[in-house]
Design an enzyme around this catalytic site. Structure first.
Site, mmCIF file in Angstrom:
data_model
loop_
_atom_site.group_PDB
_atom_site.id
_atom_site.type_symbol
_atom_site.label_atom_id
_atom_site.label_comp_id
_atom_site.label_asym_id
_atom_site.label_seq_id
_atom_site.Cartn_x
_atom_site.Cartn_y
_atom_site.Cartn_z
ATOM 1 C CG LEU A 149 9.261 11.971 -0.102
ATOM 2 C CD1 LEU A 149 8.569 13.027 -0.697
ATOM 3 C CD2 LEU A 149 9.787 12.915 1.531
ATOM 4 N N GLY A 169 3.889 2.815 -1.884
ATOM 5 C CA GLY A 169 2.435 2.625 -2.392
ATOM 6 C C GLY A 169 2.490 1.074 -2.866
ATOM 7 N N GLY A 170 1.410 0.856 -3.422
ATOM 8 C CA GLY A 170 1.205 -0.611 -3.963
ATOM 9 C C GLY A 170 2.232 -0.874 -5.001
ATOM 10 N N GLY A 194 5.092 1.032 -6.065
ATOM 11 C CA GLY A 194 6.516 1.681 -5.902
ATOM 12 C C GLY A 194 6.381 2.458 -4.846
ATOM 13 C CG ASP A 230 -7.071 4.360 -2.654
ATOM 14 O OD1 ASP A 230 -7.601 3.697 -1.478
ATOM 15 O OD2 ASP A 230 -5.663 4.218 -2.762
#
Length: 440
Positions: free
Chosen positions: A151, A154-155, A157, A270
């Site tokens: 989907l 990210g940093g 995984g 974030d």
């Protein structure tokens, strides 16, 4: 219950009356002579000659009566007290339950509504209040982490779509926790989300562990993230003006919950369009709490710089100073994305970039230029007055000086009148339609 109480009350009040009934009044008789003999059998003598004994019996009866009356009064008071408590409990049961639930929310009990979904799922333990799901199920439910199930990335995984055994569709974040930073983010996110329950914050369903690889299971958000909707292949075509304002309002509500209602306060740290997820009805929820700061006692100044370029507030980027106003700045950038359809940072040349704030600020405050920089997808679909109001809110949120930025609560109240009633605001759409599309 009422019959028992009535019976006890009758017994208590009847006892003194019964004592008076058996205490016959003494007949006045002449006093006894000091020399008068007293027979050994009192039953053989007439009542008049037992004056001293009868007086003793009368005093004894009076003491007994007083004791009984006192005991009866105390018993009645106790019974009435219990009766009042019983009636109060029967009459106001929801009030007590409500305070208990509020206390639970403040202490971090948030997973109860979701645990029932795992009746057929094999769990191997608990990580605090979070269920730990067997790794083999995670592997099978993602088709062995097939690429077609991804989907997002990210940093540390990827996020996969998965279907658990009870046909529950979920999202699974796979984290490679080989470094202490990745491990810390995993622990931080699981701990925080296990304590948070809000309609505009993603719901944590469980986690799984396989060596250095960790997994976090969330509710599935069918329309992905805001970044993909705005900057992906559809280029925002699915997001009308009102839908964008609804997303902005939902995001503000989620942030207000973190800033104003969580104890201690939570700073997301974030916030960005890729961390705002959309469900099937385009309701927005905040996600990715790995970098969030929730301990009010820790020194938030001079923290290790973390976040995403383009969303970082100047004081945090340059001086490392982190406050809730840092989240407000990031929200302002997201609001500009919704308004202009541009990315937060765009490349002008191989080694040169420009932020959306730097580019848009001079034009946001000019009413003649503002309509020309609005996302073409939504251009001329809103009341111009509403466009100016949203632009003004965005300008305030991205002020370089933190003290000039509003609280997220103020932002929330500014957006509510711009969102239709059926989408969670107070705006009546019929009035807006008449202004935008006047009849001939």
């Amino acid at each position: 219950m009422k019959m028992k109480l009535l019976f006890l009350l009758l017994v208590v009040f009847h006892e003194p009356i019964w004592v008076f009934a058996i205490s016959d009044p003494l007949v006045s008789t002449p006093p006894l002579s000091p020399n008068s003999p007293i027979p050994s059998s009192m039953a053989a003598l007439p009542p008049g000659i037992h004056m001293g004994n009868e007086e003793h019996r009368m005093n004894s009866n009076k003491k007994t009566l007083t004791a009984l009356v006192g005991a009866g009064t105390a018993l009645v008071a106790v019974i009435l007290c219990f009766l009042w408590l019983w009636i109060h409990y029967r009459k106001f049961p929801s009030k007590s339950k409500k305070s208990f639930k509020n206390s639970d929310a403040e202490n971090g009990v948030a997973l109860a509504p979701f645990l029932s979904k795992f009746n057929s799922i094999k769990m191997v333990g608990m990580k605090g209040p979070v269920p730990i799901i067997e790794y083999k199920q995670i592997e099978q439910s993602t088709n062995n982490f097939r690429e077609s199930n991804i989907l997002g990335e990210g940093g540390f995984g990827c996020v996969y779509k998965a279907r658990l055994e009870d046909k529950l569709d979920v999202a699974v974040k796979k984290l490679y926790c080989e470094s202490q930073y990745a491990e810390r983010e995993f622990e931080n996110e699981v701990e925080l989300l296990s304590k948070i329950q809000h309609p505009n914050v993603i719901s944590l369903l469980g986690c799984s562990i396989n060596g250095d690889t960790k997994f976090i299971i969330y509710e599935l958000m069918q329309n992905g993230c805001l970044e993909t909707q705005l900057h992906g292949p559809s280029r925002g075509s699915a997001l009308t003006w009102h839908a964008r304002m609804k997303i902005a309002l939902d995001t503000a509500r989620g942030l207000e919950y973190l800033h104003e209602h969580c104890r201690p306060q939570v700073i997301h740290r974030d916030l960005k369009s890729s961390n705002i997820l959309l469900d099937a009805n385009f309701n927005a929820k905040l996600s990715d709490f790995g970098l969030a700061v929730a301990d009010g006692s820790q020194d938030k100044n001079n923290m290790k710089l973390s976040g995403t370029l383009g969303y970082l507030a100047p004081e945090y980027l340059l001086d490392g100073k982190l406050t809730d106003k840092s989240d407000v700045y990031a929200f302002g950038v997201v609001l500009l994305e919704l308004l202009l359809g541009r990315r937060p940072v765009e490349k002008l040349a191989p080694a040169q970039c420009q932020s959306i704030v730097t580019w848009a600020m001079p034009q946001l405050t000019d009413r003649t230029k503002l309509p020309n920089i609005v996302d073409p997808v939504i251009k001329n679909t809103m009341d111009p007055k509403h466009l100016y109001q949203v632009a003004a809110v965005a300008v305030l949120c991205v002020q370089p000086e933190p003290s000039y930025r509003p609280l997220i609560t103020d932002v929330l109240h500014s957006l509510i009148p711009l969102v239709p009633v059926e989408l969670g605001g107070t705006l009546r759409v019929s009035q807006v339609t008449e202004r935008v599309h006047p009849t001939d």
